[in-house]
Design an enzyme around this catalytic site. Structure first.
Site, PDB file in Angstrom:
ATOM      1  N   ASP A 132     -29.157 -10.554  11.550  1.00  0.00           N
ATOM      2  CA  ASP A 132     -29.252  -8.363  11.253  1.00  0.00           C
ATOM      3  C   ASP A 132     -27.629  -8.061  10.207  1.00  0.00           C
ATOM      4  OD1 ASP A 132     -30.516  -6.605  10.844  1.00  0.00           O
ATOM      5  OD2 ASP A 132     -30.551  -6.003  13.046  1.00  0.00           O
ATOM      6  N   LYS A 164     -40.399 -11.729  14.069  1.00  0.00           N
ATOM      7  CA  LYS A 164     -38.833 -10.702  14.359  1.00  0.00           C
ATOM      8  C   LYS A 164     -39.450 -10.928  16.141  1.00  0.00           C
ATOM      9  CE  LYS A 164     -37.809  -8.938  12.008  1.00  0.00           C
ATOM     10  NZ  LYS A 164     -38.429  -7.482  10.417  1.00  0.00           N
ATOM     11  N   ARG A 202     -28.586  -7.296  -3.149  1.00  0.00           N
ATOM     12  CA  ARG A 202     -29.341  -7.741  -3.160  1.00  0.00           C
ATOM     13  C   ARG A 202     -30.346  -6.913  -3.998  1.00  0.00           C
ATOM     14  NH1 ARG A 202     -34.902  -9.132  -1.646  1.00  0.00           N
ATOM     15  NH2 ARG A 202     -36.200  -7.462  -1.450  1.00  0.00           N
ATOM     16  N   CYS A 232     -52.092  18.807   0.219  1.00  0.00           N
ATOM     17  CA  CYS A 232     -51.765  20.188  -0.170  1.00  0.00           C
ATOM     18  C   CYS A 232     -52.825  20.142  -1.623  1.00  0.00           C
ATOM     19  CB  CYS A 232     -50.741  20.331  -0.229  1.00  0.00           C
ATOM     20  SG  CYS A 232     -50.425  21.894  -1.375  1.00  0.00           S
ATOM     21  N   LYS A 269     -32.215 -15.547  12.721  1.00  0.00           N
ATOM     22  CA  LYS A 269     -32.502 -14.037  11.277  1.00  0.00           C
ATOM     23  C   LYS A 269     -31.636 -13.521  11.872  1.00  0.00           C
ATOM     24  CE  LYS A 269     -35.427 -11.118   8.520  1.00  0.00           C
ATOM     25  NZ  LYS A 269     -34.787  -9.518   8.854  1.00  0.00           N
ATOM     26  N   CYS A 273     -46.707  23.260  -5.790  1.00  0.00           N
ATOM     27  CA  CYS A 273     -46.099  23.384  -4.895  1.00  0.00           C
ATOM     28  C   CYS A 273     -44.770  23.186  -4.880  1.00  0.00           C
ATOM     29  CB  CYS A 273     -47.122  22.217  -3.484  1.00  0.00           C
ATOM     30  SG  CYS A 273     -46.160  22.077  -2.139  1.00  0.00           S
ATOM     31  N   ASP A 312       0.552  -1.302   0.340  1.00  0.00           N
ATOM     32  CA  ASP A 312      -0.416  -0.363  -0.059  1.00  0.00           C
ATOM     33  C   ASP A 312       0.718   1.752   0.167  1.00  0.00           C
ATOM     34  OD1 ASP A 312      -2.334  -1.324   0.229  1.00  0.00           O
ATOM     35  OD2 ASP A 312      -2.557  -0.913   1.820  1.00  0.00           O
ATOM     36  N   ALA A 313       1.937   1.248   1.364  1.00  0.00           N
ATOM     37  CA  ALA A 313       2.918   2.479   0.860  1.00  0.00           C
ATOM     38  C   ALA A 313       2.958   3.064  -0.641  1.00  0.00           C
ATOM     39  CB  ALA A 313       4.274   1.847   1.926  1.00  0.00           C
ATOM     40  N   GLU A 346     -34.141 -20.655  12.120  1.00  0.00           N
ATOM     41  CA  GLU A 346     -32.958 -20.030  11.846  1.00  0.00           C
ATOM     42  C   GLU A 346     -32.515 -18.986  12.185  1.00  0.00           C
ATOM     43  OE1 GLU A 346     -30.784 -19.867   8.258  1.00  0.00           O
ATOM     44  OE2 GLU A 346     -33.145 -20.826   7.467  1.00  0.00           O
ATOM     45  N   SER A 348     -38.088 -11.647  -0.440  1.00  0.00           N
ATOM     46  CA  SER A 348     -38.172 -10.910   0.890  1.00  0.00           C
ATOM     47  C   SER A 348     -38.852 -11.907   1.506  1.00  0.00           C
ATOM     48  CB  SER A 348     -38.414 -10.301   1.237  1.00  0.00           C
ATOM     49  OG  SER A 348     -39.130  -8.921  -0.274  1.00  0.00           O
ATOM     50  N   LYS A 372     -38.258 -22.384   7.683  1.00  0.00           N
ATOM     51  CA  LYS A 372     -38.694 -22.627   6.297  1.00  0.00           C
ATOM     52  C   LYS A 372     -39.622 -23.632   6.460  1.00  0.00           C
ATOM     53  CE  LYS A 372     -35.343 -19.308   4.819  1.00  0.00           C
ATOM     54  NZ  LYS A 372     -33.166 -19.020   4.577  1.00  0.00           N
ATOM     55  N   CYS A 409     -46.108  25.737   0.592  1.00  0.00           N
ATOM     56  CA  CYS A 409     -46.515  27.031  -1.010  1.00  0.00           C
ATOM     57  C   CYS A 409     -47.885  27.695  -0.246  1.00  0.00           C
ATOM     58  CB  CYS A 409     -47.351  26.371  -1.402  1.00  0.00           C
ATOM     59  SG  CYS A 409     -48.596  25.261  -1.757  1.00  0.00           S
ATOM     60  N   TYR A 459     -27.424 -19.046   4.260  1.00  0.00           N
ATOM     61  CA  TYR A 459     -29.119 -19.752   3.980  1.00  0.00           C
ATOM     62  C   TYR A 459     -29.908 -19.978   2.874  1.00  0.00           C
ATOM     63  CZ  TYR A 459     -30.079 -15.153   4.234  1.00  0.00           C
ATOM     64  OH  TYR A 459     -30.422 -13.826   3.031  1.00  0.00           O
ATOM     65  N   CYS A 502     -51.224  24.269   3.482  1.00  0.00           N
ATOM     66  CA  CYS A 502     -49.832  23.681   3.042  1.00  0.00           C
ATOM     67  C   CYS A 502     -48.628  24.235   3.622  1.00  0.00           C
ATOM     68  CB  CYS A 502     -49.498  23.601   1.373  1.00  0.00           C
ATOM     69  SG  CYS A 502     -48.075  22.800   1.552  1.00  0.00           S
TER      70      CYS A 502
HETATM   71  O1  D41 Z   1     -30.467 -14.817   8.561  1.00  0.00           O
HETATM   72  C1  D41 Z   1     -31.054 -13.715   7.313  1.00  0.00           C
HETATM   73  N1  D41 Z   1     -31.380 -12.727   7.623  1.00  0.00           N
HETATM   74  C2  D41 Z   1     -31.636 -14.691   6.586  1.00  0.00           C
HETATM   75  C3  D41 Z   1     -32.705 -13.881   5.395  1.00  0.00           C
HETATM   76  C4  D41 Z   1     -32.076 -16.316   6.310  1.00  0.00           C
HETATM   77  N2  D41 Z   1     -31.424 -16.837   7.664  1.00  0.00           N
HETATM   78  N3  D41 Z   1     -32.533 -16.422   6.095  1.00  0.00           N
HETATM   79  C5  D41 Z   1     -33.792 -15.944   4.547  1.00  0.00           C
HETATM   80  N4  D41 Z   1     -34.401 -17.315   3.783  1.00  0.00           N
HETATM   81  C6  D41 Z   1     -34.899 -15.659   2.765  1.00  0.00           C
HETATM   82  C7  D41 Z   1     -35.492 -16.753   2.188  1.00  0.00           C
HETATM   83  C8  D41 Z   1     -36.473 -18.076   2.505  1.00  0.00           C
HETATM   84  C9  D41 Z   1     -36.219 -15.930   1.288  1.00  0.00           C
HETATM   85  C10 D41 Z   1     -34.600 -17.679   0.530  1.00  0.00           C
HETATM   86  C11 D41 Z   1     -33.248 -14.510   4.455  1.00  0.00           C
HETATM   87  C12 D41 Z   1     -33.924 -13.672   3.496  1.00  0.00           C
HETATM   88  N5  D41 Z   1     -34.555 -14.578   3.062  1.00  0.00           N
HETATM   89  C13 D41 Z   1     -34.002 -12.432   3.299  1.00  0.00           C
HETATM   90  N6  D41 Z   1     -32.867 -11.353   3.815  1.00  0.00           N
HETATM   91  C14 D41 Z   1     -33.647 -10.416   3.479  1.00  0.00           C
HETATM   92  C15 D41 Z   1     -34.597 -10.377   3.087  1.00  0.00           C
HETATM   93  C16 D41 Z   1     -34.746 -11.495   2.598  1.00  0.00           C
END
Ligand code: D41
Length: 748
Positions: free
Chosen positions: A130, A324, A149, A447, A128, A453, A43-44, A126, A92, A300, A432, A236, A429
Site C-alpha cells: 500500500d 483485496k 504513475r 438542480c 499488494k 447555479c 546544509d548549514a 505477491e 491499473s 499474475k 441556488c 514488481y 437546490c
Molecule cells: O504491490 C503492489 N502495490 C502491486 C501493484 C504489485 N505487486 N503488482 C502490481 N502489478 C501491476 C500490473 C500488473 C499492472 C503491472 C501493481 C500494480 N500493477 C498497480 N499498482 C497500482 C496500480 C497498478
C-alpha cells in the site's frame, strides 16, 4: 581572510559587487546537489549563503534579480514537477473481493485463451504493497529518470527524489540497454512512527498513514527533504525494455532481484486458484507482523507469452487481478447530512460523522449516495440494510475499501433516539434555490438551475481544468474557486480572456495571496499553451452528462472536426426532439395500456409521435448516424444534443470555441495493414478464441462487425463458415483463413 561585513554596514555598491559571487556559489551548490548527485556544501553552509543573499536583497530591493536563488523555492512550488509521458502506459489493477472472484478470474483467463477449464495455469501471488507506484528508467545501466504513475499516461518527474531512496540503485550492471523498472514506494511502520514523532515535536503536521507519508515524501520539491525520509522500494513489474527479462513473470522478478532491486520475499508461484487462495490466507495471517502496510494480494499469469496474448482492456491487464483484504469497519455517530451539488446538478448527500479511525485513517465524512440509499431502498425500490433508513443522530457503521470515499454499511436501530425523524431530502437546490427534480429512472435528484447555479458552474469549471480535460498547470480546483468567487472566471471562455482583461491587472493577480510575479506569469503561459487543444479533450472538458473520456474520444473520432460535429448536432436537433417525444409517448402508452388491461402499441405510438414532428429526412439520417457511432448510445446522443441546443450553454460553448484552436483527433492506430478496416470473423477459430481475435483486431485499429455488409473489408473464415462466406463471395469481399489472419495480426 577578511570577515564578511555585516549587512547593515554594506553600501549599495559593495552589495552589488558581492551579489554575483553569492548567486554563483548557490547555483553551483544547487547543480551539484540536484543534478550531479554530489553535494559540495553542507546544509548549514548552504543555508548561511542563502540567508545572506536574502538579507542583502531585503536591504537593497533594487538589486534583487528576478531569477535570484532566493525566489527559486517559491517559483518551484508554483511550477511543480515536470511531466513525463510513460513510454508504456502504467496500467491499473482490477479488484477481486472474494474467493469466487478469484475462481472467476482464472476461468475468464482460460476461456479467453481457449484452454479447457480443467487446465491448471500457473500464477504468481505477491502481497499488494500500500504505497505509490514509481517507474524507474535505466539507460545503459544508469538511472536517468523516475516518474510517478500520474494518470497512467503522464506522471511527474521525481528523479532527484528517487535518487535519495536507498533501495533504488543509481547504476546496475548486466541489465538490458533500456530497462524500465516499476514498483511501489512505501515506508515501514517503524519509520512512519518515528517520522510522525519528529514532526509532532517540531510542531509540524503529522501524516494520517504510511501511504500518505510516502506520497508526501516522494513528492517533495526539495529533494533534501525526501532524502531525510526513510522511503523503501519493491520492484514488481517493468515498462519499456530493449530485450525481454525472461519468459515468465517469476523469472523476470528473479532477474530484477539479481540486478539489485528489492523484490517481495512473499512472492510465490501457485498452480490454480486453490493454491492462490492458500497463499492469500497465509499472507493475511502475516499481515500484522510484516512491518509495512499491504492491502491485498496480486495474482499474475506467470507465462509472459500468455500475458501478451491476454493483453489489456482500456486500463487493466486481463492477466492480473488484486485480491483485496476485506474493508475495515467502525461505528460512529452521524452528526449531520449535508447536500453537495455537482457539475451535472446532482444533489449528493454527504454524512458528517464524529471522527473515527477506520483502518488507520481518521474518517469524518462518508457518501450517502442518494435519497433512496438514505431511505433504505435500492434503485428498484427493494430494501437495502433490511429497509432501515438513516437519520441524523444515528449510530452508523463506516467502512473504507481501498482509496475510495468512505461509505456507510449499516445503522444501529437500538441506539436510535426515539425522537429522531426520517431525513427529508430537499426538493430545492441548497445552493441556488432552483427546483431540484428527479427524472423517471434516475436515482439522483438534480438542480435545474444549470449555469445560473454557482455550484454547478464551479464544478463544471473544475472539471474543465482537470487532468483529463484542459489540465492547466497552476489552475486547479482551489484556484478556480477563488477566481469564481472574485468574479474573474464565470465560464471556461473567461480563462482564455484572463490575460487580456487583466493586462495591467497582472499586477492584481500578483498581489493576491499565494501569487507572485513568476507564478502569475507561469499561469498565463500555461493557459496559452492550452489554447490549442485536441477535439477529444475539448468534448470531454465540456462536462456533458454521460460523456466520459472514452465517449468523447469516440465522438471526436467519428466527426474528426469541431465544425463537423457542431453542424451534425444542429442538423439532427429536430430528430433528437422527435426521439424525446417518442420516448414520452411510449411511456404514456405503456401506462395507458396497463390501466386499460391491453397490450401497449409501441411501434405505432412512436411512429405517430415522430410523424407529428414532420421530421426532415436529413435530420433523421444524421441523428441515426450519431446513435450508431461506436461508443455512443441514445442516452449520450440526447445529452450531447441537449447541451448544444440549450441557448445559455451553447453561447458559452461558442464563446469558448472562439478562443481556441481545435486540433483533429489523432488517427487511430494509423500504422499497420488492418488499421481502419472492418473485419468479420466467422466459422471456428482454432488458434485463438473469438474474444482474443476481436481484442487483437481492435488493438490494431480495426473494427470488428458481426455481419457481412458492403462496409466489410475482410472476412476471416474458419472451418464451418456458412452464409457469411457466401455473402462475402457475392459482394466480392476479401476472404482469408485463420493462418492468414494470424500472419496479418503479427503472430500469436
Ligand atoms: O504491490 C503492489 N502495490 C502491486 C501493484 C504489485 N505487486 N503488482 C502490481 N502489478 C501491476 C500490473 C500488473 C499492472 C503491472 C501493481 C500494480 N500493477 C498497480 N499498482 C497500482 C496500480 C497498478
Amino acid at each position: 581572510m577578511s570577515e564578511t561585513p555585516a549587512i547593515e554596514n554594506l553600501t549599495e555598491a559593495e552589495a552589488a559587487a558581492e551579489l554575483p559571487a553569492l548567486i554563483a556559489a548557490l547555483e553551483a551548490a544547487n547543480t551539484a546537489y540536484h543534478t550531479l548527485d554530489a553535494p559540495e556544501l553542507s546544509d548549514a553552509d548552504y543555508d548561511a549563503l542563502k540567508r545572506r543573499l536574502a538579507a542583502i536583497e531585503a536591504r537593497f530591493p533594487a538589486l534583487a534579480r528576478a531569477d535570484s536563488p532566493t525566489r527559486k523555492i517559491g517559483a518551484a512550488v508554483a511550477e511543480g514537477f515536470g511531466k513525463v509521458t510513460h513510454e508504456i502506459r502504467m496500467l491499473s489493477l482490477e479488484n477481486a473481493f472474494s474467493d469466487e472472484d478469484v475462481a472467476d478470474f482464472d476461468l475468464r483467463v482460460k476461456s479467453y485463451l481457449g484452454l479447457p477449464e480443467a487446465t491448471p495455469l500457473t500464477y504468481t501471488a505477491e502481497p499488494k504493497i500500500d504505497g505509490l507506484s514509481l517507474s524507474l528508467r535505466y539507460e545503459n545501466g544508469r538511472l536517468v529518470q523516475a516518474a510517478t504513475r500520474g494518470d497512467g499516461e503522464v506522471g511527474e518527474n521525481v528523479t532527484e527524489n528517487a535518487r535519495t531512496i536507498a533501495d533504488i540503485p543509481h547504476e546496475i550492471t548486466g541489465a538490458p540497454a533500456l530497462l524500465e523498472v516499476r514498483g511501489e514506494v512505501y515506508i515501514s511502520h517503524a519509520d512512519f512512527a518515528a517520522l510522525n514523532a519528529r514532526a509532532a515535536q517540531a510542531g509540524d503536521k503529522t501524516f494520517a498513514n504510511p501511504r500518505n507519508a510516502a506520497a508526501g515524501s516522494l513528492r517533495q520539491l526539495d529533494a533534501r527533504i525526501t532524502a531525510a525520509r526513510p522511503l523503501k522500494f519493491f520492484a514488481y513489474a517493468w515498462g519499456a525494455l530493449s530485450e525481454p527479462l525472461s519468459d515468465s513473470q517469476s523469472g523476470a522478478i528473479a532477474r530484477l532481484a539479481a540486478l539489485g532491486f528489492q523484490t517481495n520475499p512473499l512472492t510465490r508461484s501457485c498452480r490454480g486458484p486453490g493454491e492462490m487462495l492458500d497463499h492469500y490466507r497465509q499472507i493475511a495471517q502475516l499481515r500484522a507482523s510484516l512491518g509495512y502496510d499491504i492491502d491485498g494480494v496480486v495474482y499474475k499469469v506467470d507465462d509472459l507469452a500468455l500475458q501478451r496474448r491476454l493483453g489489456f482492456r482500456s486500463t487493466t491487464p486481463r492477466w492480473a487481478i488484486a485480491h483485496k483484504f476485506p474493508a475495515e469497519l467502525a461505528w460512529t455517530r452521524l452528526e449531520a447530512i449535508e447536500i453537495q451539488v455537482g457539475r451535472t446538478g446532482a444533489l449528493s448527500p454527504v454524512a458528517r460523522l464524529s471522527p473515527v479511525t477506520v483502518g488507520g485513517v481518521v474518517v469524518s465524512n462518508a457518501t450517502l449516495h442518494n435519497e433512496d440509499y438514505i431511505a433504505g431502498r435500492d434503485a428498484k425500490g427493494g430494501a437495502i440494510r433490511g429497509g432501515r433508513d438513516i437519520r441524523v443522530g444515528d449510530w452508523v457503521q463506516v467502512y473504507r475499501a481501498g482509496d475510495v470515499i468512505p461509505k456507510i454499511a449499516d445503522v444501529d436501530l437500538s441506539r436510535r433516539d426515539p425522537a429522531a425523524q426520517p431525513f427529508e431530502f430537499p426538493t430545492l437546490c441548497p445552493v441556488c434555490g432552483s427546483e431540484a427534480i428527479r427524472e423517471p429512472g434516475d436515482a439522483v435528484r438534480r438542480c435545474t438551475g444549470g449555469l445560473i447555479c454557482p455550484a454547478q458552474a464551479v464544478e463544471k469549471l473544475k472539471h474543465f481544468v482537470s487532468r483529463a480535460a484542459f489540465d492547466i498547470e497552476g489552475l486547479g480546483a482551489k484556484q478556480i474557486e477563488a477566481f469564481y468567487a472574485d468574479g474573474w472566471i464565470h465560464e471556461p471562455a473567461d480563462i482564455f480572456t484572463l490575460r487580456a482583461r487583466f493586462g495591467q491587472g497582472l499586477q492584481q493577480l500578483k498581489n493576491r495571496e499565494g501569487w507572485g510575479e513568476k507564478s502569475a506569469q507561469n499561469l498565463f503561459e500555461a493557459i496559452e499553451t492550452r489554447r490549442a487543444i485536441g477535439l477529444e479533450r475539448l468534448i470531454f472538458a465540456l462536462g456533458i452528462r454521460h460523456c466520459g473520456e472514452a465517449a468523447a474520444r469516440d465522438v471526436a473520432q467519428h466527426y474528426g472536426s469541431w465544425e463537423a460535429m457542431v453542424a451534425a448536432l444542429d442538423l439532427a436537433r429536430p430528430a433528437a426532439l422527435a426521439q424525446r417525444a417518442a420516448d414520452a409517448a411510449e411511456e404514456a402508452e405503456r401506462a395507458a395500456a396497463l390501466t386499460e388491461g391491453r397490450r401497449p402499441r409501441i411501434t405505432e405510438t412512436r411512429a405517430a409521435a415522430i410523424a407529428a414532428h414532420g421530421l426532415p429526412a436529413e435530420a433523421a439520417a444524421v441523428w441515426a448516424d450519431l446513435g450508431a457511432t461506436d461508443g455512443v448510445g441514445p442516452v449520450l446522443a440526447l445529452s450531447l444534443s441537449d447541451a448544444f441546443a440549450n441557448p445559455e450553454e451553447r453561447s458559452a460553448i461558442d464563446r469558448l470555441a472562439a478562443e481556441l484552436t481545435i486540433l483533429p483527433p489523432p488517427a487511430r492506430a494509423a500504422s499497420g495493414e488492418i488499421a481502419g478496416l472492418t473485419l468479420v470473423f466467422t466459422g471456428t477459430l482454432e488458434r485463438m478464441t473469438r474474444a482474443e481475435a476481436k481484442a487483437r483486431a481492435e488493438s490494431l485499429g480495426a473494427k470488428v462487425a458481426g455481419s457481412v455488409s458492403a462496409k466489410t473489408d475482410i472476412l476471416i473464415a474458419g472451418p464451418g463458415a456458412g452464409s457469411k462466406a457466401k455473402k462475402a463471395a457475392e459482394l466480392g469481399i476479401r476472404v482469408i483463413d485463420e493462418d492468414d489472419w494470424i500472419a496479418l495480426a503479427g503472430g500469436i
